[in-house]
Design a protein around this motif. Structure first.
Motif, short mmCIF file in Angstrom:
data_model
loop_
_atom_site.label_atom_id
_atom_site.label_comp_id
_atom_site.label_asym_id
_atom_site.label_seq_id
_atom_site.Cartn_x
_atom_site.Cartn_y
_atom_site.Cartn_z
N PRO A 109 -4.66 6.16 -0.04
CA PRO A 109 -3.84 4.95 -0.01
C PRO A 109 -4.37 3.97 -1.04
O PRO A 109 -5.58 3.80 -1.16
CB PRO A 109 -4.01 4.41 1.42
CG PRO A 109 -5.12 5.17 2.03
CD PRO A 109 -5.47 6.33 1.18
N ARG A 110 -3.45 3.35 -1.80
CA ARG A 110 -3.87 2.43 -2.86
C ARG A 110 -3.04 1.16 -2.79
O ARG A 110 -1.91 1.17 -2.32
CB ARG A 110 -3.66 3.07 -4.24
CG ARG A 110 -4.34 4.41 -4.40
CD ARG A 110 -5.84 4.28 -4.43
NE ARG A 110 -6.32 3.81 -5.70
CZ ARG A 110 -6.59 4.62 -6.72
NH1 ARG A 110 -6.45 5.92 -6.59
NH2 ARG A 110 -7.00 4.12 -7.87
N VAL A 111 -3.64 0.08 -3.30
CA VAL A 111 -2.94 -1.21 -3.37
C VAL A 111 -2.20 -1.28 -4.70
O VAL A 111 -2.79 -1.05 -5.75
CB VAL A 111 -3.94 -2.38 -3.26
CG1 VAL A 111 -3.22 -3.71 -3.39
CG2 VAL A 111 -4.70 -2.30 -1.94
N LEU A 112 -0.89 -1.58 -4.65
CA LEU A 112 -0.08 -1.69 -5.87
C LEU A 112 0.74 -2.98 -5.83
O LEU A 112 1.22 -3.36 -4.75
CB LEU A 112 0.90 -0.53 -6.00
CG LEU A 112 0.36 0.87 -6.15
CD1 LEU A 112 0.35 1.57 -4.81
CD2 LEU A 112 1.22 1.65 -7.11
N ILE A 139 0.85 -1.19 0.00
CA ILE A 139 0.00 0.00 0.00
C ILE A 139 0.89 1.24 0.00
O ILE A 139 1.86 1.31 0.76
CB ILE A 139 -0.94 -0.01 1.23
CG1 ILE A 139 -1.87 -1.22 1.16
CG2 ILE A 139 -1.74 1.29 1.30
CD1 ILE A 139 -2.78 -1.39 2.37
#
Lengths: 164, 329
Positions: B270-273, B253
């Motif tokens: 916040p992002r999932v990568l 994240i």
């Protein structure tokens, strides 16, 4: 779907044209001469995505072009996407959260993995959604965002174009 | 080329040290001001002497003088505005910058406030006066992202900009991921190391990243957006479990700023990568990914803060102005 068409110029284009006309998206075209097929016809497999309600119309349009459809394999809920949810997931009725996605008819919750560290502390879950098309996945995520905003949950989404 | 510096905090000091160390750049310090004093010499000041005075007394010059006197002196070609950021009003930098432009002076700033608050107004004012307004140091520290947008990738059509724009958040998320620290533990560690302010609200709630995103959006597309237009979610609600669940999928994240005008997207969250994504960088680093029609995707990565690193961006702007506008003596 698997199509059979005459092995003559213009036939493949004739079969493909209706797909874009009906808003379908071609993912792959596999074109091979099978040994058992009569020499004047050609077997072509097409992988495509299209909204469920437009599929019958598309099939009709392809047949009108003189192309026969040998097999129509359907896989609904082609797209999967996982999203992380944080907050008081259980006490804000997780059954309802899942139900609101399932109730759309075009998407459903396929998997849910919940971690609950301690009473009164926020839980964290990985929720995996399946949907028919990319745009319907977008709509399902909109539903989830709305639910999360109502219930004060934090959602961590994958970066578009970077889904695992 | 004569340079006046307003603001002698970490960045101002770093700039003066660099000017002292690199006389070959031919950038002559003719005025400096801090919050309680100023010094002006049209023939040139010794940056080291100004720094010494600042360190010894807390003042860089005479207490009867101020930034206003520096601006009015006219003894400079470029004003370097480095006063502390006020994200809401942009002051006092906004007044300083307008005043310099109205006097026909070029401006270089590291101050996010005025650029985020009134990019369009300041750009128009500078165009009218025929002077340069450059602000490379406002976004991504040492990373030349504004140069890349304006010069290096000129002629491209940009579809989106995504980036890790806050080193404090990236440090906290890196530590939560690597060591399984809780958010509170990672924040405490960042504070101890000087990566987080005593009041980390601006950083951890995503506001700092959002201000930088606004600057990028207005620079790249002249969107005329403000901080209020950004959908902002910070990292302060993240749990260790969230990072673990991401790790189970070979992901992590990061706090990502994202602008894509065609999709009406202006968001910090916040992002999932996936771990191998170019924006998954470690520690306090920053990174920016530019999506363009000709060059495809271009990712720049580097140090997002630090006094000398920020001075690098300021010097780059000063030299660009010198080469374009000012004849070398």
């Amino acid at each position: 779907m698997k199509l059979e068409m005459k092995d003559s110029p213009g036939q493949l284009v004739a079969a493909l044209t209706p797909i874009s006309e009906y808003g379908g998206n071609i993912i792959a075209v596999i074109h091979q001469r099978e040994p058992e097929s009569p020499s004047d016809t050609l077997g072509v497999q097409i992988v495509l995505e299209i909204a469920q309600e437009r599929l019958d119309a598309l099939v009709g349009a392809i047949k009108l072009q003189g192309v026969s459809i040998l097999r129509l394999g359907e896989e609904r809920l082609l797209y999967r996407q996982s999203v992380i949810m944080i907050g008081h997931l259980i006490h804000t009725d997780i059954g309802d959260t899942i139900g609101r996605i399932d109730a759309t008819g075009f998407a459903e919750v396929a998997e849910l993995n919940v971690h609950m560290p301690a009473i009164a502390e926020p839980s964290t879950a990985l929720i995996t959604i399946k949907a028919t098309t990319r745009s319907e996945m977008g709509r399902a995520l909109d539903v989830l965002r709305t639910v999360a905003a109502e219930k004060g949950l934090l959602i961590v989404e994958p970066l578009a174009g970077a889904e695992a | 080329m004569r340079v006046a510096v307003l603001g002698l905090g970490a960045v101002g000091k770093g700039l003066l040290r660099t000017l002292a160390a690199k006389p070959e750049l031919d950038l002559v310090l003719t005025a400096a001001a801090d919050s309680s004093s100023a010094c002006i010499d049209p023939d040139g000041l010794d940056p080291t002497a100004v720094l010494d005075a600042k360190c010894a007394t807390g003042r860089c010059g005479a207490s009867g003088l101020s930034a206003t006197d520096v601006l009015a002196s006219g003894a400079y070609d470029v004003l370097v505005e480095l006063t502390p950021t006020n994200a809401l009003t942009g002051e006092p930098a906004l007044t300083h910058i307008r005043s310099a432009i109205e006097r026909g002076k070029h401006v270089v700033t590291s101050n996010k406030g005025p650029i985020a608050v009134d990019h369009a107004g300041l750009t128009a004012l500078a165009d009218e006066a025929g002077v340069a307004l450059r602000y490379e140091a406002t976004v991504g520290g040492a990373i030349p992202v504004i140069h890349a947008i304006r010069d290096g990738l000129a002629g491209n059509r940009f579809s989106s900009i995504t980036g890790v724009l806050n080193g404090t958040c990236n440090y906290i998320l890196t530590r939560m991921d690597d060591e399984g620290l809780t958010y509170e533990q990672a924040l405490a560690e960042a504070r101890e190391l000087g990566y987080a302010e005593a009041d980390p609200t601006y950083d951890v709630r995503g506001i700092d990243a959002a201000i930088k995103l606004v600057i990028l959006a207005n620079t790249c597309w002249s969107l005329g957006v403000t901080l209020d237009d950004v959908s902002i979610t910070g990292i302060d609600g993240l749990t260790v479990d969230a990072l673990r669940l991401a790790a189970d999928q070979d992901c992590t994240i990061r706090l990502i700023g994202e602008v894509a005008p065609a999709e009406n997207l202006l968001r910090v969250a916040p992002r999932v990568l996936p771990r191998n994504h170019p924006l998954v960088i470690e520690g306090t680093l920053n990174a920016v990914m530019l999506s363009t029609d000709m060059a495809g995707e271009v990712t720049l990565m580097g140090k997002g803060a630090g006094s000398v690193e920020t001075a690098s961006a300021i010097i780059g702007d000063l030299i660009a102005i010198r080469d374009r506008y000012v004849e070398c003596g």
